[in-house]
Design a protein around this motif. Structure first.
Motif, PDB file in Angstrom:
ATOM      1  N   ASN A 131      67.804 -13.219 -59.702  1.00  0.00           N
ATOM      2  CA  ASN A 131      67.383 -14.301 -58.808  1.00  0.00           C
ATOM      3  C   ASN A 131      66.353 -15.203 -59.466  1.00  0.00           C
ATOM      4  O   ASN A 131      66.379 -16.423 -59.275  1.00  0.00           O
ATOM      5  N   ILE A 132      65.446 -14.617 -60.242  1.00  0.00           N
ATOM      6  CA  ILE A 132      64.456 -15.437 -60.951  1.00  0.00           C
ATOM      7  C   ILE A 132      65.145 -16.268 -62.028  1.00  0.00           C
ATOM      8  O   ILE A 132      64.791 -17.436 -62.247  1.00  0.00           O
ATOM      9  N   GLU A 133      66.134 -15.682 -62.678  1.00  0.00           N
ATOM     10  CA  GLU A 133      66.904 -16.436 -63.682  1.00  0.00           C
ATOM     11  C   GLU A 133      67.603 -17.626 -63.036  1.00  0.00           C
ATOM     12  O   GLU A 133      67.660 -18.709 -63.624  1.00  0.00           O
ATOM     13  N   ASN A 134      68.131 -17.444 -61.844  1.00  0.00           N
ATOM     14  CA  ASN A 134      68.782 -18.547 -61.123  1.00  0.00           C
ATOM     15  C   ASN A 134      67.789 -19.664 -60.818  1.00  0.00           C
ATOM     16  O   ASN A 134      68.121 -20.849 -60.937  1.00  0.00           O
ATOM     17  N   ILE A 135      66.581 -19.285 -60.434  1.00  0.00           N
ATOM     18  CA  ILE A 135      65.551 -20.287 -60.148  1.00  0.00           C
ATOM     19  C   ILE A 135      65.178 -21.036 -61.423  1.00  0.00           C
ATOM     20  O   ILE A 135      65.049 -22.269 -61.431  1.00  0.00           O
ATOM     21  N   LYS A 136      65.009 -20.302 -62.519  1.00  0.00           N
ATOM     22  CA  LYS A 136      64.660 -20.928 -63.802  1.00  0.00           C
ATOM     23  C   LYS A 136      65.739 -21.907 -64.245  1.00  0.00           C
ATOM     24  O   LYS A 136      65.438 -22.998 -64.735  1.00  0.00           O
ATOM     25  N   GLU A 137      66.995 -21.525 -64.043  1.00  0.00           N
ATOM     26  CA  GLU A 137      68.106 -22.414 -64.393  1.00  0.00           C
ATOM     27  C   GLU A 137      68.099 -23.662 -63.514  1.00  0.00           C
ATOM     28  O   GLU A 137      68.393 -24.763 -63.979  1.00  0.00           O
ATOM     29  N   GLN A 138      67.755 -23.480 -62.248  1.00  0.00           N
ATOM     30  CA  GLN A 138      67.684 -24.619 -61.333  1.00  0.00           C
ATOM     31  C   GLN A 138      66.583 -25.586 -61.747  1.00  0.00           C
ATOM     32  O   GLN A 138      66.785 -26.800 -61.760  1.00  0.00           O
ATOM     33  N   ILE A 139      65.426 -25.041 -62.117  1.00  0.00           N
ATOM     34  CA  ILE A 139      64.319 -25.884 -62.578  1.00  0.00           C
ATOM     35  C   ILE A 139      64.700 -26.617 -63.861  1.00  0.00           C
ATOM     36  O   ILE A 139      64.442 -27.815 -64.011  1.00  0.00           O
ATOM     37  N   PHE A 140      65.339 -25.900 -64.778  1.00  0.00           N
ATOM     38  CA  PHE A 140      65.767 -26.508 -66.042  1.00  0.00           C
ATOM     39  C   PHE A 140      66.735 -27.649 -65.785  1.00  0.00           C
ATOM     40  O   PHE A 140      66.629 -28.729 -66.379  1.00  0.00           O
ATOM     41  N   SER A 141      67.688 -27.407 -64.896  1.00  0.00           N
ATOM     42  CA  SER A 141      68.683 -28.421 -64.576  1.00  0.00           C
ATOM     43  C   SER A 141      68.037 -29.653 -63.966  1.00  0.00           C
ATOM     44  O   SER A 141      68.367 -30.790 -64.332  1.00  0.00           O
ATOM     45  N   GLU A 142      67.092 -29.445 -63.051  1.00  0.00           N
ATOM     46  CA  GLU A 142      66.403 -30.569 -62.422  1.00  0.00           C
ATOM     47  C   GLU A 142      65.590 -31.346 -63.445  1.00  0.00           C
ATOM     48  O   GLU A 142      65.584 -32.587 -63.435  1.00  0.00           O
ATOM     49  N   ASN A 143      64.915 -30.630 -64.325  1.00  0.00           N
ATOM     50  CA  ASN A 143      64.110 -31.302 -65.353  1.00  0.00           C
ATOM     51  C   ASN A 143      64.984 -32.062 -66.341  1.00  0.00           C
ATOM     52  O   ASN A 143      64.606 -33.138 -66.822  1.00  0.00           O
TER      53      ASN A 143
END
Length: 293
Positions: free
Chosen positions: A102-114
């Protein structure tokens, strides 16, 4: 004589069957499926600069245990409420199987947004003074955590083993930071199929899992109650407790330790004072860094 032996055997068989049935019933009651509740729309542009708030319940818990916190903060944070089983795996396995993905999913979401923000940053708006402005640039989104009871130890293990660049602040509620005397009871490690493998890992013994985690190196706050609703447990626990965890073993090195008066191990999760403490802590600047100055 044969009839007596027969009656004894039948009686013993029935008793064993009753024990097995009772054990299976308890096991089913304590087990909860893995589920993740998300309180925001991933494609909602208006929330892409909001910080995340990840919620973790305690032993034998459910996501509903953390629902009051989720409802209180769902407008200002992107809430991830993780429900995970606690009766089958060790603390390390729970972290690897249910928390890390779940934390990996959040990190990927942040990366994608950035990533998209960087592309969009090529295009600027012009203010009234003819200056270039960009409203889409990286806002340094943080991942905050609120964990309860056993979930605090799971989280401490995850954060010890995994580097999290976007780590914000951490709230530990009713944490057995140095274990609970309830986990010291001799039979708890004899019933892993019913009580779970994780319970003895929260023993107060110096070599237990929780006592090997060390002091956190991030900004955290501890909240705990001082009222018991289980007199039997409090007879086992040494010193003042909240019905599950001794106040003495909850504390770590940080002075950011607060008692929510007249709350129990679970009622603290719904208390308005708890919500206020969490809100103020998440909003305020880094208390530890201020003290170092």
């Amino acid at each position: 004589m044969n009839e007596i032996i027969k009656d004894i055997l039948i009686g013993s068989t029935v008793k064993v069957a009753e024990i097995v049935v009772a054990k299976n019933v308890i096991t089913k009651l304590l087990y909860h499926n893995y589920e993740v509740k998300i309180y925001y729309e991933k494609n909602d542009e208006s929330r892409k600069n909001q910080d995340f708030l990840v919620l973790l319940h305690g032993i034998y818990g459910k996501s509903s245990d953390m629902e009051s916190i989720a409802q209180n903060f769902k407008s200002n944070y992107r809430i991830i409420n993780i429900q995970y089983p606690t009766t089958k795996e060790t603390a390390e396995e729970i972290s690897d199987l249910y928390i890390e993905p779940n934390i990996e999913n959040i990190k990927e979401q942040i990366f994608s947004e950035n990533f998209h923000k960087k592309i969009e940053s090529q295009y600027y708006e012009i203010d009234k003074n003819s200056n270039k402005i960009n409203k889409n640039f990286n806002q340094n989104v943080k991942i905050n955590f609120v964990a309860h009871s056993m979930g605090t130890g799971i989280l401490r293990y995850y954060l010890k083993e995994n580097s999290l660049e976007n780590l914000g602040k951490v709230v530990f509620i009713s944490p057995p930071s140095h274990g609970s005397h309830l986990a010291d009871v001799p039979f708890v490690d004899k019933l892993p199929s019913m009580l779970g493998k994780v319970v003895p890992q929260f023993s107060t013994k110096k070599d237990s899992f929780v006592n090997q985690l060390g002091e956190p190196d991030y900004n955290y706050m501890i909240l705990i109650g001082n009222k018991t609703n289980n007199l039997l447990y409090s007879m086992i626990i040494r010193g003042k407790d909240d019905g599950m965890v001794p106040l003495k073993t909850a504390k770590m090195k940080s002075d950011n330790f607060k008692i929510i008066e007249n709350t129990t191990h679970t009622s603290i999760l719904k208390d308005r004072r708890t919500m206020k403490e969490i809100s103020e802590f998440l909003k305020n600047s880094d208390l530890n860094k201020e003290k170092e100055k």
